[in-house]
Design a protein around this motif. Structure first.
Motif, short mmCIF file in Angstrom:
data_model
loop_
_atom_site.label_atom_id
_atom_site.label_comp_id
_atom_site.label_asym_id
_atom_site.label_seq_id
_atom_site.Cartn_x
_atom_site.Cartn_y
_atom_site.Cartn_z
N SER A 52 2.77 -1.46 3.72
CA SER A 52 3.87 -1.40 2.74
C SER A 52 4.09 -2.74 2.03
CB SER A 52 5.18 -0.94 3.39
OG SER A 52 5.10 0.41 3.79
N ILE A 53 3.05 -3.56 1.95
CA ILE A 53 3.15 -4.83 1.23
C ILE A 53 3.25 -4.54 -0.27
CG2 ILE A 53 1.88 -6.92 0.60
CD1 ILE A 53 0.70 -6.93 3.41
N PRO A 54 4.27 -5.06 -0.95
CA PRO A 54 4.45 -4.75 -2.38
C PRO A 54 3.22 -5.06 -3.23
CG PRO A 54 6.41 -5.81 -1.51
CD PRO A 54 5.37 -5.88 -0.44
N GLU A 55 2.53 -6.16 -2.93
CA GLU A 55 1.36 -6.52 -3.72
C GLU A 55 0.27 -5.44 -3.65
OE1 GLU A 55 3.58 -10.15 -2.70
OE2 GLU A 55 2.83 -8.45 -1.55
N ALA A 56 0.11 -4.85 -2.47
CA ALA A 56 -0.88 -3.78 -2.31
C ALA A 56 -0.45 -2.54 -3.08
CB ALA A 56 -1.08 -3.45 -0.83
N GLU A 57 0.84 -2.22 -3.04
CA GLU A 57 1.35 -1.07 -3.77
C GLU A 57 1.17 -1.26 -5.27
OE1 GLU A 57 5.27 -1.01 -2.19
OE2 GLU A 57 4.68 0.01 -0.33
N ARG B 37 6.88 5.70 2.45
CA ARG B 37 6.22 4.92 3.49
C ARG B 37 7.20 4.04 4.26
NH1 ARG B 37 1.68 4.51 -0.15
NH2 ARG B 37 2.66 2.76 -1.22
N SER B 38 8.08 3.39 3.56
CA SER B 38 8.95 2.40 4.21
C SER B 38 10.23 2.99 4.78
CB SER B 38 9.31 1.29 3.22
OG SER B 38 10.04 1.81 2.13
N PHE B 39 10.57 4.20 4.38
CA PHE B 39 11.87 4.77 4.78
C PHE B 39 11.88 5.13 6.27
CE2 PHE B 39 14.89 8.22 5.41
CZ PHE B 39 16.02 7.69 4.81
N PRO C 75 6.48 -0.51 12.30
CA PRO C 75 7.34 -0.57 11.12
C PRO C 75 6.54 -0.82 9.85
CG PRO C 75 8.26 -1.89 12.91
CD PRO C 75 6.88 -1.50 13.33
N GLY C 76 6.97 -0.22 8.75
CA GLY C 76 6.34 -0.43 7.46
C GLY C 76 5.12 0.41 7.19
N LYS C 77 4.60 1.06 8.21
CA LYS C 77 3.40 1.89 8.05
C LYS C 77 3.81 3.31 7.65
CE LYS C 77 -0.27 3.89 10.89
NZ LYS C 77 -0.86 3.97 12.24
N SER C 78 2.97 3.95 6.86
CA SER C 78 3.21 5.35 6.54
C SER C 78 3.35 6.17 7.82
CB SER C 78 2.05 5.91 5.71
OG SER C 78 2.16 7.31 5.56
N ASP D 10 -17.54 4.43 4.82
CA ASP D 10 -16.26 3.78 5.13
C ASP D 10 -15.16 4.84 5.10
OD1 ASP D 10 -14.08 2.20 5.54
OD2 ASP D 10 -14.52 0.77 3.94
N ILE D 11 -15.01 5.51 6.23
CA ILE D 11 -14.08 6.64 6.36
C ILE D 11 -12.98 6.22 7.32
CG2 ILE D 11 -13.86 9.05 7.07
CD1 ILE D 11 -16.96 9.23 6.51
N ARG D 12 -11.75 6.35 6.89
CA ARG D 12 -10.62 5.83 7.68
C ARG D 12 -9.58 6.93 7.91
NH1 ARG D 12 -9.80 -0.28 5.16
NH2 ARG D 12 -12.02 -0.63 4.67
N VAL D 13 -9.06 6.95 9.12
CA VAL D 13 -8.02 7.90 9.49
C VAL D 13 -6.75 7.16 9.85
CG1 VAL D 13 -7.31 9.57 11.25
CG2 VAL D 13 -9.58 9.73 10.23
N LEU D 14 -5.64 7.62 9.33
CA LEU D 14 -4.33 7.07 9.69
C LEU D 14 -3.54 8.14 10.42
CD1 LEU D 14 -1.94 4.88 7.62
CD2 LEU D 14 -1.08 7.01 8.60
N CYS D 15 -2.98 7.78 11.58
CA CYS D 15 -2.09 8.64 12.34
C CYS D 15 -0.98 7.79 12.94
CB CYS D 15 -2.82 9.37 13.46
SG CYS D 15 -3.96 10.67 12.95
#
Length: 396
Positions: free
Chosen positions: A42-47, A120-122, A295-298, A311-316
């Protein structure tokens, strides 16, 4: 044998695709990397980088002369080569969706990204403390305190107040853009450009609803009776917070508690073993995955193929629960699909054949935690307990 006219169309089309891919492939890679970073930090620069690159990609697809060229090839009869024909259709549809002015694209992308960032941040507030979606689901799954359940359910809706105005504005902008492009609304546009017949889909869903309504009604009556007994109320007194899922998208947990078999430090081991048992080796993807809460992660779960290659990535956001294991299997179902796409395919085709195919695969894997044979073999559930879970799992 292809006609001379077809060959004459294929050469400029192939040259057009080569030039387009040369332009968009590095931009897409940078966009995906920025989006992954935004989702995990959730870094603003990345968003901001993700929004800027998406707007740039959509601006490329908005070029009217490119769309005119693609449509002209289609109107002249298309091309004979099946690889080129498929790329022609996908690119024509992608360009069609973006035939908008730069200002409209910038507004929509900016609003979309701001809403995504807020999601993401809520974190909801429950009883004076910040809680995660997993915390709220835990209350709705386990708590016998009806008032606590009510507060947790209401807390799960707090994000609505945060994003309602922006979301309604986005709906308005999308529908206006779709009408400008010749569609009834954004929904109709997305179905058409994703090769779905709206009337056919509605008819199919109506047919499924009619066929399953008696089964669902019987299941719901039994479910309401069981929940009424659990909470000591009549079925007609049940409210949304008596159910485990805040959106009523999943049936309540089976009568047997399986969570004890899904310790957090065993989930990846179960995952790898389960896929390996059918000849799919996904172990190389685990180091790239982001699976823990912070914190801060989706708070959601998804699979992203960053480069249309390996380059396949999974987020959980895993917890030691059967539901978390199901989510992990689902997302790595997408990942296994991506991993086994033919790398010799051209860039435009090097992705799932359709969202329906990859989602079907993911759902098949996600259901395994309700399968008694899988529970016994891969989760270590004793045979008698796995058999006992069969009926309630099937009923749900």
């Amino acid at each position: 044998m292809q006609s001379p006219d077809t060959a004459e169309r294929e050469r400029p089309l192939a040259a057009f695709i080569d030039a387009l891919v040369t332009e968009i492939e590095p931009l897409e890679l940078r966009h995906n990397l920025a989006s992954w970073r935004a989702s995990t930090t959730s870094i603003p620069e990345a968003e901001e980088e993700s929004a800027r690159l998406e707007a740039r990609l959509r601006a490329i697809l908005a070029r009217p002369e490119a769309f005119t060229f693609l449509r002209s090839v289609q109107r002249q009869g298309g091309v004979a080569d099946p690889m080129l024909a498929r790329q022609l259709l996908l690119l024509a549809n992608a360009h069609h969706a973006n035939q908008l002015g730069p200002a409209a694209i910038e507004r929509m992308v900016g609003l979309e990204k701001r809403l995504e960032a807020r999601f993401r941040s809520f974190r909801s507030e429950l009883d004076g403390r910040r809680v995660t979606d997993n915390d709220l689901r835990q209350v709705l799954t386990l708590s016998g305190d009806v008032e606590e359940r009510r507060r947790a359910w209401l807390a799960s809706k707090q994000i609505g107040l945060e994003i309602a105005d922006g979301l309604l504005e986005l709906v308005r902008l999308r529908n206006e853009a779709a009408r400008e492009l010749g569609f009834a609304d954004h929904y109709a546009m997305r179905l058409a450009l994703d090769e779905q017949d709206e009337a056919g889909l509605s008819g199919l869903l109506d047919e499924v609803e009619r066929a399953t309504r008696p089964i669902f009604d019987a299941y719901r009556r039994d479910l309401d009776r069981r929940l009424g007994c659990r909470f000591g109320i009549a079925p007609e007194e049940l409210r949304p917070w008596h159910f485990a899922d805040p959106f009523f998208q999943e049936a309540p947990r089976a009568d047997i508690d399986l969570d004890a078999f899904f310790a957090r430090d065993r989930l990846e081991e179960m995952l790898a073993r389960s896929f390996a048992a059918i000849g799919l080796d996904i172990r190389a993807l685990l180091p790239r995955a982001d699976l823990g809460e912070r914190p801060g992660k989706s708070q959601h779960a998804f699979c992203l193929c960053v480069d249309r290659r390996d380059d396949i990535r999974v987020l959980c956001n895993l917890r030691p629960t059967e539901r978390a294991m199901s989510t992990l299997l689902h997302e790595f179902g997408h990942a296994a699909y991506d991993l086994h796409i033919d790398r010799s395919l051209p860039f435009v085709l090097r992705e799932p054949a359709h969202m329906l195919t990859t989602e079907a695969v993911a759902m098949l894997f996600g259901r395994l935690t309700k399968n008694p044979a899988w529970l016994e073999r891969h989760a270590g559930v004793p045979a008698d307990e796995a058999r006992a879970a069969a009926a309630p799992c099937a009923r749900a």
